[in-house]
Write a protein that holds these residues in place. Sequence first.
Motif, PDB file in Angstrom:
ATOM      1  N   LYS A 125     -43.484  -3.677  85.543  1.00  0.00           N
ATOM      2  CA  LYS A 125     -43.744  -4.393  84.647  1.00  0.00           C
ATOM      3  C   LYS A 125     -42.347  -4.698  83.866  1.00  0.00           C
ATOM      4  CE  LYS A 125     -46.111  -7.397  81.866  1.00  0.00           C
ATOM      5  NZ  LYS A 125     -47.328  -8.173  81.950  1.00  0.00           N
TER       6      LYS A 125
ATOM      7  N   LEU B  51     -50.530  -6.527  87.136  1.00  0.00           N
ATOM      8  CA  LEU B  51     -49.347  -6.594  86.365  1.00  0.00           C
ATOM      9  C   LEU B  51     -49.404  -7.829  85.222  1.00  0.00           C
ATOM     10  CD1 LEU B  51     -46.507  -5.838  88.565  1.00  0.00           C
ATOM     11  CD2 LEU B  51     -47.175  -4.441  86.745  1.00  0.00           C
ATOM     12  N   GLU B  52     -49.854  -8.759  85.641  1.00  0.00           N
ATOM     13  CA  GLU B  52     -49.710 -10.000  84.679  1.00  0.00           C
ATOM     14  C   GLU B  52     -50.176  -9.523  83.047  1.00  0.00           C
ATOM     15  OE1 GLU B  52     -51.744 -14.064  85.336  1.00  0.00           O
ATOM     16  OE2 GLU B  52     -50.177 -13.481  87.074  1.00  0.00           O
TER      17      GLU B  52
ATOM     18  N   ASP C 293     -50.506  -3.952  79.763  1.00  0.00           N
ATOM     19  CA  ASP C 293     -49.827  -3.546  78.531  1.00  0.00           C
ATOM     20  C   ASP C 293     -50.604  -2.454  77.800  1.00  0.00           C
ATOM     21  OD1 ASP C 293     -49.097  -3.298  75.943  1.00  0.00           O
ATOM     22  OD2 ASP C 293     -49.634  -5.201  75.102  1.00  0.00           O
TER      23      ASP C 293
END
Length: 445
Positions: free
Chosen positions: A31, A286-287, A290
Amino acid sequence: MTKVRFAPSPTGKLHVGNVRTAIFNYLFARKAGGTFVLRIDDTDVERSTQAYEDGIRADLTWLGISWDETFKQSDRFDRYEAAAETLKAKGLLYPCYETGEDLDRKRRLQMANGRPPVYDRAALDLTDAEKAAFEAEGRKPHWRFKLSGNPVEWDDMVRGHVAIETSSLSDPILIREDGSYLYTLPSVLDDIESEITHIIRGEDHTTNSGAQIEIFEALGGKAPIFGHQALLVGADGGKLSKRTGSLGIADLRDVDGLEPMAIMSLLARIGTSDPVEAFADVEGILEGFDLGKLSRSPARFDDEELKRVNAKLLHAMPYADAQPKLAALGADKGEAVWEAVRPNLETLADAKAWAVLIDGPVTPVIEDADYAAAAAQHLPAGVLDSESWSAWTNTLKEATGRKGKMLFMPLRQMLTGAERGPEMAVLLPLIGREKVLKRLAGETA
Ligand code: GLU
């Protein structure tokens, strides 16, 4: 530049708990466009094996986790030696001669007096003569790091503000009597020398981090940013099931026949504020990735959910993606068969069993020979296609007066020998006229 590492000890196989740490580190590096290091923590030469190390690398590769750099701690003993000397010179690493029994006795006494079982630092008061006497007896020291006694605080990427009171901890042992290193010191030195920016690991290391931050500083380094994720628990909130706890990633692949992306999809999402989804590739994960979305309470790992994610992944998998996997299983029967069997798959291995329904040999189950004869008689003429099944069953309905299950189930049993499977409308043209007629005649075909 972001740089993270996954640091397994090759003293066992990767399982769902420790591979989740690998996944987080990998995703974090991807990321950030940073570097992912695979470090093999093999300072315990007795318990570390090459086979486990090879297994770890193979499992990560199978999961689609690749590393930009890799090294083994056993290649760096001279560096750890030098770091230990630095700490000794600063008076921060001191020799202790207590035996395991001595330490046990001390702990029991402290607890009996209602005190926490923290090492009393008696070794700091040993005179040179006393140390020499121990050495003369043949005793070898173990070495402890002298904690400051001050609180150590940091902002954790997962846990928020953390404060560890080092005054309530025993000075950690860095080197054992036999001269071997526990993971604590080598890990810090490696993190300094490989310029690790973020340490992402399990919550069971939180207290260690307190001590390690002091070691970072003692060695002239700066502690990286930490993120300690909560551990995995079972579906019911209790311990991971015995099976899951002991199952390695290789077992999930070889015994359970699961897809790597199913494992990755589930482990990346449980315990976060995002729902579990079946991702076909890592880009999808990945989008929204977090670490801040991780909950501080344990993540529930459910075998059944893993199976559901796996099935969902297969049901949406294009033939082009499935083909190499099917070929490896000896179950590649072409795109049409894949399309036909895909909605019925729980694991890819099922495709093989379903494909046999088409290719044969199938031993038909015929309970009513008259119905079999009528079915053969009314089979639509010419090449069977996607319309054939409904035309055939409509005709049979009129000719025999059968309907519903009585109409359909015997046909399925006669043509596939089984009570369930992919849609008959799809199977029929794939089986083809010749084999359909043979099976209706009771032949294994
Ligand atoms: N080898 C250690 C472990 O597997 C590494 C911990 C860490 O990530 O610092 O627990």
